[in-house]
Scaffold this motif. Structure first.
Motif, PDB file in Angstrom:
ATOM      1  N   VAL A 143       0.288   6.288   9.703  1.00  0.00           N
ATOM      2  CA  VAL A 143      -0.723   5.377   9.156  1.00  0.00           C
ATOM      3  C   VAL A 143      -2.001   5.436   9.989  1.00  0.00           C
ATOM      4  O   VAL A 143      -1.948   5.348  11.222  1.00  0.00           O
ATOM      5  N   GLU A 144      -3.119   5.592   9.318  1.00  0.00           N
ATOM      6  CA  GLU A 144      -4.435   5.591   9.962  1.00  0.00           C
ATOM      7  C   GLU A 144      -5.009   4.173   9.854  1.00  0.00           C
ATOM      8  O   GLU A 144      -5.004   3.581   8.775  1.00  0.00           O
ATOM      9  N   ARG A 145      -5.486   3.633  10.980  1.00  0.00           N
ATOM     10  CA  ARG A 145      -6.032   2.272  10.954  1.00  0.00           C
ATOM     11  C   ARG A 145      -7.434   2.259  10.336  1.00  0.00           C
ATOM     12  O   ARG A 145      -8.316   2.985  10.786  1.00  0.00           O
TER      13      ARG A 145
ATOM     14  N   ARG B  35       0.854  -1.186   0.000  1.00  0.00           N
ATOM     15  CA  ARG B  35       0.000   0.000   0.000  1.00  0.00           C
ATOM     16  C   ARG B  35       0.895   1.243   0.000  1.00  0.00           C
ATOM     17  O   ARG B  35       2.023   1.191   0.505  1.00  0.00           O
ATOM     18  N   ALA B  36       0.341   2.324  -0.519  1.00  0.00           N
ATOM     19  CA  ALA B  36       1.095   3.592  -0.575  1.00  0.00           C
ATOM     20  C   ALA B  36       0.956   4.355   0.744  1.00  0.00           C
ATOM     21  O   ALA B  36      -0.152   4.441   1.290  1.00  0.00           O
ATOM     22  N   TYR B  37       2.055   4.918   1.236  1.00  0.00           N
ATOM     23  CA  TYR B  37       2.019   5.802   2.412  1.00  0.00           C
ATOM     24  C   TYR B  37       2.894   7.023   2.162  1.00  0.00           C
ATOM     25  O   TYR B  37       4.057   6.886   1.749  1.00  0.00           O
ATOM     26  N   SER B  38       2.332   8.183   2.424  1.00  0.00           N
ATOM     27  CA  SER B  38       3.078   9.425   2.236  1.00  0.00           C
ATOM     28  C   SER B  38       4.173   9.537   3.268  1.00  0.00           C
ATOM     29  O   SER B  38       4.002   9.114   4.411  1.00  0.00           O
TER      30      SER B  38
ATOM     31  N   GLU C 212     -10.366  -0.190  10.168  1.00  0.00           N
ATOM     32  CA  GLU C 212     -10.649  -1.391  10.958  1.00  0.00           C
ATOM     33  C   GLU C 212     -10.689  -2.660  10.111  1.00  0.00           C
ATOM     34  O   GLU C 212     -10.209  -3.703  10.507  1.00  0.00           O
ATOM     35  N   ASP C 213     -11.279  -2.557   8.921  1.00  0.00           N
ATOM     36  CA  ASP C 213     -11.429  -3.762   8.091  1.00  0.00           C
ATOM     37  C   ASP C 213     -10.363  -3.827   6.997  1.00  0.00           C
ATOM     38  O   ASP C 213     -10.476  -4.587   6.050  1.00  0.00           O
ATOM     39  N   GLY C 214      -9.322  -3.039   7.113  1.00  0.00           N
ATOM     40  CA  GLY C 214      -8.268  -3.025   6.094  1.00  0.00           C
ATOM     41  C   GLY C 214      -7.307  -4.196   6.247  1.00  0.00           C
ATOM     42  O   GLY C 214      -7.242  -4.834   7.305  1.00  0.00           O
ATOM     43  N   GLU C 215      -6.541  -4.436   5.215  1.00  0.00           N
ATOM     44  CA  GLU C 215      -5.605  -5.558   5.227  1.00  0.00           C
ATOM     45  C   GLU C 215      -4.239  -5.140   5.805  1.00  0.00           C
ATOM     46  O   GLU C 215      -3.653  -5.867   6.601  1.00  0.00           O
ATOM     47  N   VAL C 216      -3.758  -3.977   5.416  1.00  0.00           N
ATOM     48  CA  VAL C 216      -2.395  -3.577   5.770  1.00  0.00           C
ATOM     49  C   VAL C 216      -2.348  -2.610   6.957  1.00  0.00           C
ATOM     50  O   VAL C 216      -1.527  -2.777   7.868  1.00  0.00           O
ATOM     51  N   SER C 217      -3.227  -1.607   6.973  1.00  0.00           N
ATOM     52  CA  SER C 217      -3.086  -0.552   7.992  1.00  0.00           C
ATOM     53  C   SER C 217      -3.230  -1.065   9.429  1.00  0.00           C
ATOM     54  O   SER C 217      -2.462  -0.624  10.299  1.00  0.00           O
ATOM     55  N   PRO C 218      -4.137  -2.024   9.753  1.00  0.00           N
ATOM     56  CA  PRO C 218      -4.193  -2.496  11.151  1.00  0.00           C
ATOM     57  C   PRO C 218      -2.887  -3.153  11.586  1.00  0.00           C
ATOM     58  O   PRO C 218      -2.466  -3.017  12.735  1.00  0.00           O
TER      59      PRO C 218
ATOM     60  N   GLY D  36      -8.101   7.617  -1.408  1.00  0.00           N
ATOM     61  CA  GLY D  36      -9.107   6.574  -1.581  1.00  0.00           C
ATOM     62  C   GLY D  36     -10.360   6.860  -0.790  1.00  0.00           C
ATOM     63  O   GLY D  36     -10.464   7.874  -0.103  1.00  0.00           O
ATOM     64  N   GLU D  37     -11.336   5.935  -0.895  1.00  0.00           N
ATOM     65  CA  GLU D  37     -12.653   6.001  -0.221  1.00  0.00           C
ATOM     66  C   GLU D  37     -13.395   7.251  -0.619  1.00  0.00           C
ATOM     67  O   GLU D  37     -13.426   8.227   0.061  1.00  0.00           O
TER      68      GLU D  37
END
Ligand SMILES: Cc1cc2nc3c(=O)[nH]c(=O)nc-3n(C[C@H](O)[C@H](O)[C@H](O)COP(=O)(O)OP(=O)(O)OC[C@H]3O[C@@H](n4cnc5c(N)ncnc54)[C@H](O)[C@@H]3O)c2cc1C
Length: 238
Positions: free
Chosen positions: A69-71, A52-55, A73-79, A237-238
């Protein structure tokens, strides 16, 4: 082809209940530009990998970078990045990329920053670079955030305002601070026009955040009289 670097996490700091800042030590020096992002790649024991991309929220050092990184809840990488990664862990990142959404360090043209949620991360990288490389370049920030406890880099923002380094306008969308004269609510076109630089100053405008927020703000800036050309956008996104 993507070049991957094996970094080491040197610190993790929970900056809000749902966001964590990670500092990553680089194996060799990297010269990243304020506003650029990296891909972070996770690989499972069975070989499955995803990125995933992160600034980058801080590019002042060449031997380390910072991401926030913002979590979801249902994400694959951020949690995983917010809840599991610890100091000392290895983490793979790509070379920094993205050349459009970057601030040319040292530039003296006024800069208007507009961030929504975690979209403030690359803007912070620009603010930090400006403090070192062009402290007299006019900067101003409008930052839309759900509630006071969700504000990223709170202490640094407060210092910037306190020392009159730049205007920081916080827009609370769901919960406002008890002493705020502005009730919680989404940013409007009129409010954005009021809080941002006059189009006559011809600022470069950087807008980053969720898709809808970015689209609305970019259009409202054009409606307020800004040229489209110097408006740069990044969508999370979103
Ligand atoms: C250039 C760029 C820079 C970015 N910088 C940052 C940053 O600095 N900080 C930051 O926190 N984020 C940043 N992002 C966002 C980041 O890349 C990730 O998208 C984010 O962390 C979510 O990843 P995830 O794996 O946790 O969620 P994902 O697993 O990718 O899921 C994202 C959302 O999609 C939904 N979803 C997933 N799969 C499906 C499906 N099959 N059907 C329906 N819905 C689904 C999930 O419910 C979730 O809400 C950036 C994005 C870009 C493009």
């Amino acid at each position: 082809m993507t070049t991957w670097h094996l970094t080491t996490v040197t610190s993790v700091v929970d900056i809000t209940p749902s966001a964590r800042t990670l500092r990553l030590a680089l194996p060799e020096p990297v010269h990243a530009l304020p506003g650029q992002h990296v891909d972070i790649r996770l690989t499972a024991e069975d070989g499955y990998s995803t990125a995933r991309a992160y600034s980058l929220s801080d590019v002042r050092e060449t031997r380390s970078v910072e991401v926030t990184v913002e979590r979801l809840e249902d994400g694959e990488v951020s949690p995983y990045l917010v809840d599991v990664v610890e100091a000392g862990d290895p983490l793979e990142i790509s070379d920094p990329h993205g050349f459009w959404f970057t601030w040319p360090s040292g530039d003296d043209r006024p800069v208007q920053l507009i961030g929504g949620g975690s979209g403030v991360a690359p803007l912070m990288s620009m603010i930090r670079a400006r403090e070192v490389e062009a402290p007299h370049t006019p900067f101003s920030l409008v930052y839309s955030v759900r509630s006071p406890e969700r504000v990223y880099y709170r202490d640094e923002m407060a210092l910037l305002t306190e020392h009159r380094r730049m205007d920081v306008h916080l827009i609370h969308t769901r919960v406002a601070p008890a002493d705020s004269p502005r009730p919680a609510g989404r940013l409007s076109a009129a409010e954005l026009a009021e809080l941002t630089m006059d189009p006559a100053r011809d600022p470069t405008v950087y807008i980053c955040g969720p898709n809808r927020f970015v689209e609305n703000c970019a259009q409202w800036m054009v409606d307020a009289g800004h040229d489209r050309a110097p408006i740069r956008t990044e969508r999370f996104g979103e």
